[in-house]
Design a protein around this motif. Structure first.
Motif, PDB file in Angstrom:
ATOM      1  N   ASP A   9       0.566  -1.176   0.019  1.00  0.00           N
ATOM      2  CA  ASP A   9      -0.121   0.161  -0.049  1.00  0.00           C
ATOM      3  C   ASP A   9       0.946   1.225   0.052  1.00  0.00           C
ATOM      4  O   ASP A   9       0.665   2.205  -0.760  1.00  0.00           O
ATOM      5  CB  ASP A   9      -0.894  -0.058   1.517  1.00  0.00           C
ATOM      6  CG  ASP A   9      -2.130  -0.774   1.221  1.00  0.00           C
ATOM      7  OD1 ASP A   9      -2.237  -1.633  -0.111  1.00  0.00           O
ATOM      8  OD2 ASP A   9      -2.866  -1.017   2.239  1.00  0.00           O
ATOM      9  N   LEU A  12       2.685   1.537  -3.469  1.00  0.00           N
ATOM     10  CA  LEU A  12       1.700   2.159  -4.278  1.00  0.00           C
ATOM     11  C   LEU A  12       1.424   3.542  -4.311  1.00  0.00           C
ATOM     12  O   LEU A  12       1.234   4.260  -5.393  1.00  0.00           O
ATOM     13  CB  LEU A  12       0.637   1.305  -4.441  1.00  0.00           C
ATOM     14  CG  LEU A  12       0.985  -0.044  -5.346  1.00  0.00           C
ATOM     15  CD1 LEU A  12      -0.055  -1.090  -5.110  1.00  0.00           C
ATOM     16  CD2 LEU A  12       1.362   0.137  -6.859  1.00  0.00           C
ATOM     17  N   TYR A  62      -3.943  -0.726  -6.915  1.00  0.00           N
ATOM     18  CA  TYR A  62      -4.212  -0.400  -5.319  1.00  0.00           C
ATOM     19  C   TYR A  62      -5.734  -0.563  -4.911  1.00  0.00           C
ATOM     20  O   TYR A  62      -5.754  -0.887  -3.956  1.00  0.00           O
ATOM     21  CB  TYR A  62      -3.648   0.946  -5.379  1.00  0.00           C
ATOM     22  CG  TYR A  62      -3.838   1.460  -3.685  1.00  0.00           C
ATOM     23  CD1 TYR A  62      -3.210   1.124  -2.867  1.00  0.00           C
ATOM     24  CD2 TYR A  62      -5.058   2.360  -3.531  1.00  0.00           C
ATOM     25  CE1 TYR A  62      -3.500   1.582  -1.655  1.00  0.00           C
ATOM     26  CE2 TYR A  62      -5.228   3.062  -2.370  1.00  0.00           C
ATOM     27  CZ  TYR A  62      -4.449   2.583  -1.354  1.00  0.00           C
ATOM     28  OH  TYR A  62      -4.703   3.060  -0.008  1.00  0.00           O
TER      29      TYR A  62
END
Length: 163
Positions: A9, A12, A62
């Motif tokens: 996370d 990205l 994502y």
């Protein structure tokens, strides 16, 4: 698994933010060069197109990892218990199949077929543009496998709490 998810996370989000900031900078430079300096930039449009493709594909990966993708939940919102869990597993499985077949396999074919072609304004292989497909496909698969584990862990926690 949560540490892998959190690390992906962060990476990205940072990458998407940097791409977006660079796109704003390039677009601003294009406007300034064209209307203030009267010398239009020749590579800015190509760079923006290239960045937009990569930004879109990474953002799709994502959002899929967050399970916030666009979906029709008319039926799944009404499901409970094993049916809901089965539907969640099925959705993750379908994302894996789509990512493996279309994004990774198809993307690798497109990448290898266009690697010898040169992107004229940027003077880089066109295959680098198509490389965003297998890259995002691989990220989606990792996210989906992680989501499988989280769904399973939630089932296990729910069962153990009920006992």
């Amino acid at each position: 698994m949560l540490t892998i998810h959190a690390a992906m996370d962060k990476i990205l989000k940072l990458t998407c933010c940097l791409l977006f900031i660079s796109m704003v900078g390039v677009a601003s430079w294009q406007v300034i060069a064209r209307y203030v300096l009267n010398t239009p930039s020749t590579i800015s449009e190509a760079l923006l197109r290239f960045s937009l493709v990569w930004l879109s594909m990474l953002a799709i990966a994502y959002v899929t990892g967050q399970r916030e993708h666009v979906s029709l939940t008319l039926l799944t919102d009404k499901l409970t218990g094993k049916w809901k869990i089965g539907c969640d597993f099925l959705m993750e499985f379908l994302f894996i199949v789509f990512s493996a077949v279309v994004l990774i396999y198809g993307g690798m074919q497109a990448t290898s077929n266009s690697m010898s072609q040169i992107y004229p304004m940027l003077n880089i292989p066109k295959g680098l543009l198509y490389l965003s497909l297998p890259a995002s496909g691989a990220i989606i698969i990792v996210y989906c496998l992680n989501n499988f584990c989280l769904i399973y862990k939630n089932i296990f926690l729910t069962r153990s709490q009920a006992s």
